[in-house]
Motif scaffolding. Structure first.
Motif, PDB file in Angstrom:
ATOM      1  N   LEU A 173       0.828  -1.207   0.000  1.00 28.37           N
ATOM      2  CA  LEU A 173       0.000   0.000   0.000  1.00 28.37           C
ATOM      3  C   LEU A 173       0.867   1.265   0.000  1.00 28.37           C
ATOM      4  O   LEU A 173       0.569   2.229  -0.711  1.00 28.37           O
ATOM      5  N   ILE A 236      -2.169   2.994   6.668  1.00 24.49           N
ATOM      6  CA  ILE A 236      -2.743   3.517   5.437  1.00 24.49           C
ATOM      7  C   ILE A 236      -3.248   4.939   5.681  1.00 24.49           C
ATOM      8  O   ILE A 236      -2.959   5.859   4.924  1.00 24.49           O
ATOM      9  N   ALA A 240      -2.022   8.297   4.002  1.00 27.61           N
ATOM     10  CA  ALA A 240      -2.967   9.045   3.174  1.00 27.61           C
ATOM     11  C   ALA A 240      -3.042  10.495   3.646  1.00 27.61           C
ATOM     12  O   ALA A 240      -3.028  11.423   2.840  1.00 27.61           O
TER      13      ALA A 240
ATOM     14  N   ILE B 113     -12.962   0.353   6.858  1.00 23.82           N
ATOM     15  CA  ILE B 113     -13.170   1.528   5.997  1.00 23.82           C
ATOM     16  C   ILE B 113     -14.049   2.570   6.675  1.00 23.82           C
ATOM     17  O   ILE B 113     -13.994   3.741   6.302  1.00 23.82           O
ATOM     18  N   LEU B 116     -12.298   5.543   7.766  1.00 26.87           N
ATOM     19  CA  LEU B 116     -11.802   6.432   6.714  1.00 26.87           C
ATOM     20  C   LEU B 116     -12.971   7.255   6.167  1.00 26.87           C
ATOM     21  O   LEU B 116     -14.127   6.881   6.359  1.00 26.87           O
ATOM     22  N   PRO B 180      -4.220   9.289  -4.350  1.00 25.59           N
ATOM     23  CA  PRO B 180      -3.605   8.283  -3.478  1.00 25.59           C
ATOM     24  C   PRO B 180      -4.281   8.175  -2.117  1.00 25.59           C
ATOM     25  O   PRO B 180      -4.147   7.150  -1.444  1.00 25.59           O
ATOM     26  N   ARG B 181      -5.027   9.199  -1.734  1.00 22.16           N
ATOM     27  CA  ARG B 181      -5.720   9.083  -0.443  1.00 22.16           C
ATOM     28  C   ARG B 181      -6.822   8.034  -0.475  1.00 22.16           C
ATOM     29  O   ARG B 181      -7.306   7.596   0.553  1.00 22.16           O
ATOM     30  N   ILE B 183      -6.369   5.065  -1.725  1.00 20.11           N
ATOM     31  CA  ILE B 183      -5.775   3.726  -1.872  1.00 20.11           C
ATOM     32  C   ILE B 183      -6.152   2.786  -0.730  1.00 20.11           C
ATOM     33  O   ILE B 183      -6.540   1.638  -0.957  1.00 20.11           O
ATOM     34  N   GLY B 184      -6.049   3.271   0.500  1.00 20.42           N
ATOM     35  CA  GLY B 184      -6.361   2.406   1.648  1.00 20.42           C
ATOM     36  C   GLY B 184      -7.778   1.865   1.580  1.00 20.42           C
ATOM     37  O   GLY B 184      -8.000   0.651   1.661  1.00 20.42           O
ATOM     38  N   ALA B 187      -8.351  -0.470  -1.451  1.00 23.00           N
ATOM     39  CA  ALA B 187      -7.762  -1.810  -1.298  1.00 23.00           C
ATOM     40  C   ALA B 187      -8.756  -2.714  -0.575  1.00 23.00           C
ATOM     41  O   ALA B 187      -8.942  -3.874  -0.943  1.00 23.00           O
ATOM     42  N   HIS B 188      -9.412  -2.173   0.445  1.00 21.10           N
ATOM     43  CA  HIS B 188     -10.422  -2.969   1.153  1.00 21.10           C
ATOM     44  C   HIS B 188     -11.609  -3.289   0.236  1.00 21.10           C
ATOM     45  O   HIS B 188     -12.106  -4.420   0.227  1.00 21.10           O
TER      46      HIS B 188
END
Lengths: 244, 244
Positions: A173, A236, A240, B113, B116, B180-181, B183-184, B187-188
């Motif tokens: 990641l 992550i 981020a 998630i 986030l 890119p923020r 990405i985390g 990915a989930h």
């Protein structure tokens, strides 16, 4: 594999034969994973292609074991320890088929990432795979020798694989965040790593069935679980926010 | 479930009971997936937590079915169609356990998630899940009614799920590249989508076993496979080069 004698001599032959089929299937699944990893290390798409094609042989062996097990159950009506050998063969073959499936999926992804420029973390995947490959080797030895102690030793080693996967997950990641051009390749590596982690899980399942075959029940303690990436956000998150 | 009468009356009871256990387990696995998806839609971590905990009940039912199947094989030594009911119960319960496992994994990732900020493609996952949930519902109906035609209809529908997964995979990667923020979280979502795609595969496996239970052999034609993301690079590649 069984100590007591049978009235019908050829039932022992059947038991030996089904165990041998499982061993053969195990060896094949082991080889498939080794080829997939090898094709990753060498960036060898042709070898990867061979691995994808080789999966059919594993499926064939599963069907053969399945048919033989059902035939033995129907015609021989085995009891106690003999029944467990047949049930174990039925279950282990399902797991081996899935291990080979994961190997073929790794190989497919090798073909895909070979079309992209090489990326650094692709070396971390084979490192993690080595741990799992050693587990498979030992669990097959345990099956061959009906060795429940060795099986349980393999079972406990899966926690290390999960740790490797956790750190690899974070590494990948981070790498994606550093440069969006890595995202395509890293997504494939992410799935490869997950596939290998699942092979580790399946290997512990095989170990549990060996324990069942020997003792008549599965191990009581829940397996130590080390894969926490499903819950992972911290690293992550930090990353981020850091890139804002 | 079986037409012919049995000398030992209670064997029919056993057959009905094991089928009922499979139905109950199927209903539970179905509910677990529904809860996981619901928790994703509502961003409800508490519901997700309940789903993770609920997985234990599914595992318990699998053990119950396993024990009952082995007991029936040992004590009843069933033949032909009866044997197939027992073998089918054994196999389907393994598949249902894995479906519930994937549901629990989706729920774990919902918890992650939810820490986030919300991201757009999280709506695409429930859409894809709907297709799979409908397949599970129908395959359980097919099991209950021993309806091999309905099972085969479900079996064919998996290609649509694979298509949805393909497009979602590309959408998620694009979204990662844009910022890119993401990405985390993405990915989930990527793993969630893959989990649901795997549930679709497992549902077709259940359909195959129903076919086996009814006809004595699995369907002959290989299942149409639509998931090509293991080989996917083109879109990713283009994107990656475009952002240079």
């Amino acid at each position: 594999m069984n100590e007591k004698g049978h009235i019908v001599k050829s039932f022992d032959t059947d038991l030996t034969e089904i165990s041998n089929l499982v061993m053969r299937m195990g060896g094949l699944a082991e080889a498939q994973l080794a080829m997939a990893i090898d094709s990753l290390v060498k960036r060898d798409s042709e070898l990867a292609q061979q691995t994808v094609q080789g999966d059919g042989k594993v499926d064939e062996l599963e069907r053969e074991i399945d048919n033989m097990a059902v035939r033995m159950l129907a015609l021989r009506q085995p009891m106690a320890a003999d029944l467990r050998v047949v049930i174990a063969a039925l279950k282990i073959s399902t797991m081996l088929e899935r291990i080979a499936d994961y190997a073929a999926n790794v190989a497919k992804r090798v073909i895909a990432i070979n079309k992209l420029p090489p990326i650094r973390p692709s070396h971390a995947v084979p490192r993690m795979a080595q741990q799992v490959q050693a587990m498979i080797k030992d669990v097959l030895d345990a099956y061959q020798n009906n060795d429940s102690d060795l099986a349980m030793q393999v079972w406990r080693r899966d926690a290390e694989v999960d740790e490797s996967y956790n750190s690899l997950f974070r590494e990948l990641l981070t790498y994606m965040m550093e440069d969006p051009r890595n995202i395509g390749g890293c997504a494939h590596l992410l799935f490869m790593a997950k596939n290998i982690e699942r092979v580790g899980d399946l290997t512990t399942n095989v170990a549990e069935i060996i324990h069942y075959q020997v003792h008549g029940h599965e191990p009581e303690k829940a397996r130590p679980k080390g894969d926490e990436t499903s819950f992972a956000t911290v690293t992550i998150d930090d990353k981020a926010e850091g890139s804002e």
